[in-house]
Design a protein around this motif. Structure first.
Motif: not given
Length: 266
Positions: A173-177
């Motif tokens: 549910g998180t963004v790969m950054d």
């Protein structure tokens, strides 16, 4: 030289046609158009070696065949591993959803297999033109190899970092950054582009290779704006946190990430 160039170009076009016909038949049997994505990388490998064998068999052509084999082989393996057990690619499913079922295969032949075959043939023109010359390999060629290597690092490391991120349940549910993804939202697409600019530089050192500059331009356009990054982001932007990621991270060319904004009063 002209006769050799014609031979190489015709042989390369025939290679693309045979590969796409075979892929279309496999796709029809499996009921899965996405197998064409595996063929995409391998087709460049085939064209690279056909061009080498049909041409002057120069050092330049051999180097290009080896470089494109490393790139295309890695890409095909990565896509195959990712696609194992998965259904139809959402892009192709959406494309075919408005077409009557009995017309879908013919539609896919025209819109997918034919288009990708011609695109691969056009993008690979630097390999074909270089195979018709026998000029010495010089410093511009070495610069091209270096640019190709930068592209391979971005593509391979970016894919590995994303795969590791997805394997960790804590990241759901998180963004790969992180890693290269903090510098560009699409390190794999940027890497693809750099690979083809590198191959172009190797070819451009020997006349008339410089005339094939539209090949990496077209590849970069598709990766960044047509079927690559922009198309993917039209869906990714709907995910929580992705627009914030877009605001602080370069879309394509790697740049230092902007600082996260700190809420007022914190």
């Amino acid at each position: 030289m002209l006769g050799t160039l014609v031979t190489v170009v015709v042989a390369s076009l025939a290679t693309a046609a045979v590969a796409m016909v075979a892929t279309a038949l496999v796709a029809r049997r499996l009921g899965k158009i996405a197998v064409v994505d595996i063929t995409w990388g391998l087709l460049f490998v085939a064209i690279g070696w056909v061009a080498y064998l049909a041409g002057t068999m120069s050092v330049r052509s051999l180097v290009l065949a080896v470089l494109v084999s490393v790139w295309g082989g890695r890409l095909a393996w990565h896509i195959r591993r990712r696609a194992l057990g998965a259904g139809e690619d959402p892009r192709y499913a959406k494309m075919l959803s408005a077409v009557p079922e009995e017309q879908r295969f013919g539609y896919a032949v025209r819109k997918v297999f034919l288009v990708q075959g011609l695109a691969a043939w056009f993008v690979s023109l630097p390999l074909q033109v270089a195979a018709s010359t026998d000029a010495a390999f010089g410093w511009v060629g070495f610069v091209g190899v270096l640019v190709w290597l930068v592209g391979m690092v971005f593509e391979g490391v970016g894919d590995a970092q994303l795969a590791a991120f997805k394997r960790d349940p804590a990241n759901k549910g998180t963004v790969m950054d992180r890693g290269l993804w903090a510098w560009t939202r699409h390190p794999n697409y940027f890497g693809d582009s750099a690979v083809w600019w590198g191959l172009f530089l190797v070819a451009a050192e020997a006349w008339p290779g410089v005339l094939t500059i539209l090949s990496p331009v077209v590849m970069t356009y598709f990766l960044a704006f047509a079927t690559g990054a922009k198309l993917l982001e039209s869906e990714m932007a709907k995910r929580p946190g992705y627009r914030e990621y877009m605001a602080r991270t370069s879309m394509f060319f790697p740049l230092p990430p902007k600082r996260r904004r700190t809420p007022a009063g914190s």
